[in-house]
Design an enzyme around this catalytic site. Structure first.
Site, mmCIF file in Angstrom:
data_model
loop_
_atom_site.group_PDB
_atom_site.id
_atom_site.type_symbol
_atom_site.label_atom_id
_atom_site.label_comp_id
_atom_site.label_asym_id
_atom_site.label_seq_id
_atom_site.Cartn_x
_atom_site.Cartn_y
_atom_site.Cartn_z
ATOM 1 N N HIS A 147 -14.045 0.959 -2.678
ATOM 2 C CA HIS A 147 -13.530 0.015 -1.677
ATOM 3 C C HIS A 147 -14.517 -0.006 -0.517
ATOM 4 C CE1 HIS A 147 -10.818 -1.461 1.504
ATOM 5 N NE2 HIS A 147 -9.992 -1.875 0.553
ATOM 6 N N ASP A 224 -11.294 9.243 -1.556
ATOM 7 C CA ASP A 224 -10.385 8.155 -1.205
ATOM 8 C C ASP A 224 -9.264 8.160 -2.241
ATOM 9 O OD1 ASP A 224 -9.014 5.839 -0.717
ATOM 10 O OD2 ASP A 224 -10.713 4.483 -0.991
ATOM 11 N N GLN A 227 -5.085 4.937 -3.874
ATOM 12 C CA GLN A 227 -4.364 4.457 -5.047
ATOM 13 C C GLN A 227 -3.808 5.603 -5.888
ATOM 14 O OE1 GLN A 227 -3.797 1.237 -5.532
ATOM 15 N NE2 GLN A 227 -5.193 0.444 -3.994
ATOM 16 N N LYS A 250 0.908 2.011 0.773
ATOM 17 C CA LYS A 250 0.823 1.899 -0.686
ATOM 18 C C LYS A 250 1.782 2.851 -1.407
ATOM 19 C CE LYS A 250 -4.091 0.622 -0.395
ATOM 20 N NZ LYS A 250 -3.957 -0.823 -0.515
ATOM 21 N N CYS A 390 -11.794 -6.339 -1.429
ATOM 22 C CA CYS A 390 -12.556 -5.419 -0.571
ATOM 23 C C CYS A 390 -13.424 -4.482 -1.408
ATOM 24 C CB CYS A 390 -11.633 -4.617 0.339
ATOM 25 S SG CYS A 390 -10.678 -5.633 1.475
#
Length: 432
Positions: A147, A224, A227, A250, A390
């Site tokens: 991302h 990261d 998700q 999320k 993104c």
């Protein structure tokens, strides 16, 4: 709208055992927005959870109660409301620490989102003293599937520090290309920063394996997990990372709050990112000293009600069982990949095998712009995302400027996947 098939399947747990599967119908009853009717009296089919998940009434009501009964600033007042608000804010930190398996509650730093957490990490590693800090001759390694929030901060960090940015490529199947890992991660590597689950390809990356290699050469590992944390059980103690970012919106929580988890000993060595109230130990005109983590990195009034909501979201997911959520995600993703394979002219970006794959499925439809696909689906009540999500570099890797993305979560049903597949056929007829 939950399908019988969802109830009939027994989800395989991470330890190989089985238990009662996720009751999707009961889950959906907790999300008021899923009862909405859209334009033309179409039922809402929400397939954009990788962008932002919907919120259960438990989270909505907890935030409303906080504002109604306990609203005050934290760590600044000794009156009852201030004490109650501070206790609620710090209790949320405890809940998040437990949810992610953090060894110490003080390893949980509240930020505004994942982007803020990753920018915090990149900037403090520019400012940190050797050997932690980025320096000329050092290298930062990322991946082609990141991302933008895990690309741009490191580009800026390298520009400011004189370090060099390098990256892993992506295979034709949408997996990380680790064939040159020993060439990319070397004694010059200071930081390896990578996404755990791609928001475009759905790929679940082998973070622990890459972290082991990075630590062999003394590099720090930043992950990261935006998700990942919403989708499957997470144990920070076992992951092998040094800093991990994720966001509330999320994982059934509110917008405006995220988390940077960091090893306690590492956080204690890092300088502040923002200056202001609450992050100090003492301030004099000649200079200041700083609070211990996590407060060192939480300048100003924090997202108080959002933290309360995020703590309740973590409790909600824990009560459902992250193993069961993960099993449902795997099953619904496998079903979606099968159904989409029957749509002629459709190309999935990323793995078509559901193994080590999440419920974000990006695709192109031959001859049609993703925005057109999305708009026609929206007219049918089906919410998907269109664009580069993104993540332009990974789109460039697959030779497309943009894609349509359908993404699933704990409330997604097989009937909704069927509606998507049928809707795509209607899209093709519309433009024929």
């Amino acid at each position: 709208m939950a399908g019988n098939a969802d109830q009939a399947e027994i989800g395989a747990m991470s330890d190989g055992s089985t238990r009662t599967p996720l009751d999707v119908a009961a889950v959906r009853a907790d999300f008021p927005i899923l009862d909405r009717r859209m334009a033309g009296d179409q039922p809402l089919i929400y397939l954009d959870s990788a962008n932002s998940s919907q919120k259960p009434r438990q989270v909505i009501e907890a935030m409303a109660r906080h504002y109604e009964l306990h609203n005050a600033n934290v760590a600044r007042s000794v009156h009852q409301l201030g004490t109650e608000s501070t206790e609620a804010f710090e209790a949320a930190r405890d809940r998040i620490a437990a949810f992610i398996g953090a060894p110490d509650r003080d390893e949980v730093v509240f930020t505004s989102n994942s982007s803020a957490a990753l920018n915090l990490a990149a900037n403090v590693l520019v400012w940190a003293e050797p050997p932690l800090g980025l320096r000329p001759g050092g290298e930062v390694v990322i991946t082609e599937m990141e991302h933008h929030s895990n690309i741009v901060p490191w580009q800026l960090a390298c520009e400011r520090s004189g370090a060099t940015l390098r990256w892993f490529g992506v295979t034709d199947e949408g997996r990380l290309d680790l064939s040159n890992i020993d060439e990319l991660i070397t004694e010059r590597t200071t930081v390896v920063s990578l996404v755990w689950v791609s928001n475009v390809l759905g790929t679940v990356n082998p973070v622990a394996e890459i972290a082991r290699r990075a630590h062999e050469v003394g590099a720090l590992v930043v992950v990261d997990a935006s998700q990942a944390v919403p989708q499957f059980p997470v144990d920070m103690a076992a992951l092998g990372a040094d800093l991990v970012a994720f966001t509330g919106h999320k994982m059934c929580g509110p917008t405006g709050i995220g988390v940077l988890w960091g090893r306690k000993d590492l956080l204690a060595q890092l300088p502040p990112f923002l200056g202001g109230g609450e992050m100090i130990e003492t301030v004099r005109m000649q200079g200041s000293t700083y609070a211990a983590p996590p407060h060192r990195f939480e300048a100003g009034t924090p997202p108080i009600a959002q933290a309360v909501g995020l703590g309740v979201a973590a409790d909600y997911l824990s009560a459902l069982g992250m193993d069961r959520i993960a099993a449902h995600e795997r099953a619904i993703t496998a079903y979606a990949l099968d159904r989409l394979a029957d749509v002629s002219g459709l190309r999935v970006l990323g793995p078509t095998d559901p193994v080590d794959r999440s419920g974000a499925v990006s695709f192109t439809l031959e001859g049609l712009h993703p925005h057109d696909v999305s708009q026609v689906l929206d007219s049918l009540g089906i919410a998907v995302r269109a664009g580069h999500h993104c993540a332009k570099p990974v789109h460039d890797r697959f030779g497309v400027a943009s894609s349509t993305r359908a993404s699933f979560y704990l409330y997604t049903t097989r009937e909704e996947i069927d509606a998507l597949a049928d809707g795509l056929e209607k899209v093709k007829k519309f433009f024929r």
